[in-house]
Structures are given as structure tokens and as C-alpha cells.
Scaffold this motif. Structure first.
Motif, PDB file in Angstrom:
ATOM      1  N   PRO A 247      34.928  38.524  29.103  1.00 41.94           N
ATOM      2  CA  PRO A 247      35.866  39.607  29.397  1.00 41.94           C
ATOM      3  C   PRO A 247      36.244  40.457  28.192  1.00 41.94           C
ATOM      4  CG  PRO A 247      37.096  37.582  29.100  1.00 41.94           C
ATOM      5  CD  PRO A 247      35.625  37.227  28.932  1.00 41.94           C
ATOM      6  N   PHE A 248      35.679  40.172  27.020  1.00 39.78           N
ATOM      7  CA  PHE A 248      36.133  40.828  25.790  1.00 39.78           C
ATOM      8  C   PHE A 248      36.104  42.349  25.903  1.00 39.78           C
ATOM      9  CE2 PHE A 248      35.344  42.850  21.692  1.00 39.78           C
ATOM     10  CZ  PHE A 248      36.395  42.346  20.932  1.00 39.78           C
ATOM     11  N   THR A 249      34.961  42.903  26.327  1.00 39.32           N
ATOM     12  CA  THR A 249      34.825  44.365  26.338  1.00 39.32           C
ATOM     13  C   THR A 249      35.736  45.007  27.374  1.00 39.32           C
ATOM     14  OG1 THR A 249      32.523  44.163  25.622  1.00 39.32           O
ATOM     15  CG2 THR A 249      33.200  46.285  26.498  1.00 39.32           C
ATOM     16  N   VAL A 250      35.849  44.398  28.541  1.00 37.26           N
ATOM     17  CA  VAL A 250      36.698  44.992  29.584  1.00 37.26           C
ATOM     18  C   VAL A 250      38.173  44.934  29.174  1.00 37.26           C
ATOM     19  CG1 VAL A 250      37.137  43.003  31.099  1.00 37.26           C
ATOM     20  CG2 VAL A 250      36.817  45.253  32.090  1.00 37.26           C
ATOM     21  N   ILE A 251      38.550  43.906  28.428  1.00 38.30           N
ATOM     22  CA  ILE A 251      39.923  43.827  27.901  1.00 38.30           C
ATOM     23  C   ILE A 251      40.138  44.900  26.841  1.00 38.30           C
ATOM     24  CG2 ILE A 251      41.496  42.396  26.532  1.00 38.30           C
ATOM     25  CD1 ILE A 251      40.337  39.956  28.043  1.00 38.30           C
TER      26      ILE A 251
ATOM     27  N   GLY B  56      28.494  38.230  41.625  1.00 46.84           N
ATOM     28  CA  GLY B  56      29.422  37.176  41.253  1.00 46.84           C
ATOM     29  C   GLY B  56      29.850  37.283  39.800  1.00 46.84           C
ATOM     30  N   ILE B  57      28.939  37.718  38.945  1.00 47.31           N
ATOM     31  CA  ILE B  57      29.258  37.894  37.528  1.00 47.31           C
ATOM     32  C   ILE B  57      30.374  38.922  37.354  1.00 47.31           C
ATOM     33  CG2 ILE B  57      28.355  38.864  35.361  1.00 47.31           C
ATOM     34  CD1 ILE B  57      25.693  37.474  36.047  1.00 47.31           C
ATOM     35  N   ASP B  58      30.333  40.004  38.145  1.00 41.43           N
ATOM     36  CA  ASP B  58      31.393  41.014  38.080  1.00 41.43           C
ATOM     37  C   ASP B  58      32.735  40.429  38.497  1.00 41.43           C
ATOM     38  OD1 ASP B  58      29.852  43.289  37.240  1.00 41.43           O
ATOM     39  OD2 ASP B  58      29.008  43.380  39.256  1.00 41.43           O
ATOM     40  N   MET B  59      32.732  39.617  39.542  1.00 40.32           N
ATOM     41  CA  MET B  59      33.969  39.017  40.015  1.00 40.32           C
ATOM     42  C   MET B  59      34.526  38.036  38.977  1.00 40.32           C
ATOM     43  SD  MET B  59      34.294  40.633  42.853  1.00 40.32           S
ATOM     44  CE  MET B  59      33.453  41.936  41.912  1.00 40.32           C
ATOM     45  N   GLN B  60      33.642  37.299  38.321  1.00 40.55           N
ATOM     46  CA  GLN B  60      34.076  36.396  37.248  1.00 40.55           C
ATOM     47  C   GLN B  60      34.671  37.179  36.081  1.00 40.55           C
ATOM     48  OE1 GLN B  60      30.802  33.858  36.037  1.00 40.55           O
ATOM     49  NE2 GLN B  60      30.215  33.527  38.175  1.00 40.55           N
ATOM     50  N   THR B  61      34.045  38.325  35.761  1.00 44.19           N
ATOM     51  CA  THR B  61      34.531  39.169  34.669  1.00 44.19           C
ATOM     52  C   THR B  61      35.949  39.631  34.946  1.00 44.19           C
ATOM     53  OG1 THR B  61      32.273  39.949  34.268  1.00 44.19           O
ATOM     54  CG2 THR B  61      34.052  41.232  33.292  1.00 44.19           C
ATOM     55  N   ALA B  62      36.176  40.131  36.160  1.00 44.31           N
ATOM     56  CA  ALA B  62      37.506  40.595  36.547  1.00 44.31           C
ATOM     57  C   ALA B  62      38.531  39.468  36.460  1.00 44.31           C
ATOM     58  CB  ALA B  62      37.458  41.169  37.961  1.00 44.31           C
ATOM     59  N   THR B  63      38.158  38.317  36.996  1.00 44.93           N
ATOM     60  CA  THR B  63      39.064  37.161  36.988  1.00 44.93           C
ATOM     61  C   THR B  63      39.376  36.729  35.558  1.00 44.93           C
ATOM     62  OG1 THR B  63      38.189  36.413  39.116  1.00 44.93           O
ATOM     63  CG2 THR B  63      39.369  34.796  37.784  1.00 44.93           C
ATOM     64  N   ASN B  64      38.343  36.683  34.709  1.00 44.02           N
ATOM     65  CA  ASN B  64      38.532  36.266  33.317  1.00 44.02           C
ATOM     66  C   ASN B  64      39.430  37.217  32.546  1.00 44.02           C
ATOM     67  OD1 ASN B  64      36.824  34.115  33.781  1.00 44.02           O
ATOM     68  ND2 ASN B  64      35.027  35.077  32.868  1.00 44.02           N
ATOM     69  N   ALA B  65      39.453  38.480  32.974  1.00 45.51           N
ATOM     70  CA  ALA B  65      40.264  39.500  32.295  1.00 45.51           C
ATOM     71  C   ALA B  65      41.631  39.686  32.952  1.00 45.51           C
ATOM     72  CB  ALA B  65      39.518  40.834  32.280  1.00 45.51           C
TER      73      ALA B  65
ATOM     74  N   GLY C 172      35.347  34.780  43.295  1.00 44.69           N
ATOM     75  CA  GLY C 172      36.707  35.249  43.055  1.00 44.69           C
ATOM     76  C   GLY C 172      37.072  36.623  43.557  1.00 44.69           C
ATOM     77  N   ALA C 173      36.231  37.239  44.409  1.00 47.46           N
ATOM     78  CA  ALA C 173      36.585  38.562  44.934  1.00 47.46           C
ATOM     79  C   ALA C 173      37.909  38.488  45.685  1.00 47.46           C
ATOM     80  CB  ALA C 173      35.492  39.075  45.862  1.00 47.46           C
ATOM     81  N   GLN C 174      38.830  39.387  45.338  1.00 48.35           N
ATOM     82  CA  GLN C 174      40.121  39.442  46.012  1.00 48.35           C
ATOM     83  C   GLN C 174      40.132  40.467  47.145  1.00 48.35           C
ATOM     84  OE1 GLN C 174      41.759  39.722  41.823  1.00 48.35           O
ATOM     85  NE2 GLN C 174      43.573  38.977  42.873  1.00 48.35           N
ATOM     86  N   TYR C 175      39.133  41.326  47.150  1.00 53.83           N
ATOM     87  CA  TYR C 175      39.034  42.369  48.175  1.00 53.83           C
ATOM     88  C   TYR C 175      37.568  42.756  48.284  1.00 53.83           C
ATOM     89  CZ  TYR C 175      40.983  46.217  50.999  1.00 53.83           C
ATOM     90  OH  TYR C 175      41.332  47.052  52.039  1.00 53.83           O
ATOM     91  N   ILE C 176      37.115  43.025  49.499  1.00 51.88           N
ATOM     92  CA  ILE C 176      35.713  43.378  49.733  1.00 51.88           C
ATOM     93  C   ILE C 176      35.642  44.770  50.356  1.00 51.88           C
ATOM     94  CG2 ILE C 176      33.612  42.829  51.027  1.00 51.88           C
ATOM     95  CD1 ILE C 176      34.064  40.839  48.852  1.00 51.88           C
TER      96      ILE C 176
END
Length: 222
Positions: A153-157, A177-186, A207-211
Motif C-alpha cells: 500500500p506504500f504508493t497509494v498511501i 483481488g490484488i486491488d482489493m487487498q491494496t485498498a484494504t491494506n491502505a 475484501g471488496a466492500q462494494y461491487i
């Protein structure tokens, strides 16, 4: 699916690129198959290439090569060759998904900040985004180091810090799934899209919270 905290007002949306904003599958596959043909290796269908996308070009190259020719040196050679071919052909068939431009215009009209973060090489991420979406996104960031590859999540943070917006006030939109993990990690709001390269089950499991079934569905969250 999913609910948002009614007390949170989202102020920014960060998008993945491939499979989220643009359908780039054919250009990616064509470039990789050109390299495979040059070595007389078996090529792959668009459908097969779809399963290779999401973890960066190096990963795609490694998955595309025959097992007998998958050593580090050959991956490196084919990676450079693929990027050379793809650089000159990355917007031949690549187009925004239906509804994306309309969505971006809606978000801009509401003063929502827009950014792109992709596991695609930084140079190519910028080239495609600026060609197809001039003046919508800032910043636009692709992969500069394998250490920074999503779901790190470093860059997105860092994007959140540069925008001056709290992570929990940002939606991260992606198709894997990698995108959802990134969001969750950030600690961002994870939104998955159904028009991309991965199934709903993968998005939910990661971890998607919305689809989203259509780009404009995101306006229900704004």
C-alpha cells in the motif's frame, strides 16, 4: 453489496488501469505473442492472457513462457522485448470501458480528486492514461520497483498524502483481488468491478466492500 459509513464523505477515487478504466487485453496479448513467436514458443489466446494480467508485466511474461525456458535470464530478455513491442502498440486496440468517461465527468463535476495507480510499468501507465484520459487524473503512477508492487500500500498511501485526503475518505477501484487487498491494506474503501479480468468471487474473497456492475454505480457512494 456492501455498505459505507454514512459519516464518511468520499473526496477522492483512485483507479487501477487495466481491466478497470481500459480494456487493454488485446494489445497486451498481441505484444506478448509477438515476442513468443520470435522465439518459436507457443502463443496464448486472449482468454489465457486475461488470467496472466494483474501483477505487472514481469509476472505476465513469466507466466507466458514455456516452463523449460522460464529461467531468470530469459524472463528478463523477453520482458525487455515485450515492453519494446508494447510501447509502440499500447493504444492500438485499447479503449475505455463503456460508461467510464461519463463517470469521470460526473466525479470531476463534484470536485472529486482522481488518480491512477497500476502495476503496469510507470512509463506505459502514463502513456495510456494521458492518451485516453487527458486532464482527468493527477497523479498517474505505475510500477517503478517490484518492491512497490500492489498489494503493497506504500504508493497509494503516498498518493493520499499528496492529495491531502485521509485514506478512509478515498475509494480505490479495481478489478482484481490484488486491488482489493491494496485498498484494504491502505484503509481505503475497496470497490471491485465486474467488467474486468477477474470474477466477483475473487473480489469478494479479497475484501471488496462494494461491487460495480456499471461504472456509474459508483455515484451511489459519492
Amino acid at each position: 453489496m456492501g455498505k459505507k459509513d454514512k459519516n464518511i464523505k468520499f473526496k477522492a477515487v483512485i483507479f487501477d488501469l487495466d481491466g478497470t478504466l481500459v480494456n487493454s487485453l488485446q494489445d497486451i496479448a498481441d505484444a506478448m505473442n509477438t515476442v513468443l513467436k520470435s522465439y518459436n514458443y507457443p502463443t496464448h489466446s486472449y482468454e489465457k492472457h486475461q488470467s496472466f494480467i494483474g501483477s505487472g508485466i514481469r509476472s505476465l511474461v513469466s507466466k507466458s513462457l514455456p516452463l523449460a525456458h522460464n529461467d531468470e535470464q530469459q524472463v528478463e530478455r523477453c520482458l525487455h522485448a515485450m515492453i519494446e513491442v508494447y510501447r509502440d502498440n499500447c493504444t492500438n486496440k485499447t479503449t475505455p470501458y463503456d460508461g467510464i468517461i461519463e463517470l469521470l465527468d460526473n466525479l470531476v463535476s463534484r470536485d472529486i480528486k482522481l488518480s491512477v495507480l497500476s502495476n503496469k510499468a510507470d512509463e506505459l501507465t502514463k502513456k495510456i492514461t494521458h492518451a485516453l484520459f487527458p486532464n482527468y487524473f493527477d497523479p498517474v503512477i505505475g510500477l517503478t520497483s517490484e518492491l512497490l508492487k500492489k498489494p503493497n500500500p506504500f504508493t497509494v498511501i503516498e498518493i493520499a498524502k499528496n492529495l491531502g485526503i485521509k485514506a478512509e475518505e478515498i475509494i480505490y477501484v479495481g478489478d482484481t483481488g490484488i486491488d482489493m487487498q491494496t485498498a484494504t491494506n491502505a484503509n481505503m474503501y475497496a470497490v471491485g468491478v465486474l467488467w474486468g479480468y477477474r470474477p466477483k468471487e475473487e473480489l469478494v474473497a479479497n475484501g471488496a466492500q462494494y461491487i460495480l456492475s456499471h461504472p456509474l454505480d459508483i455515484m451511489k457512494l459519492i
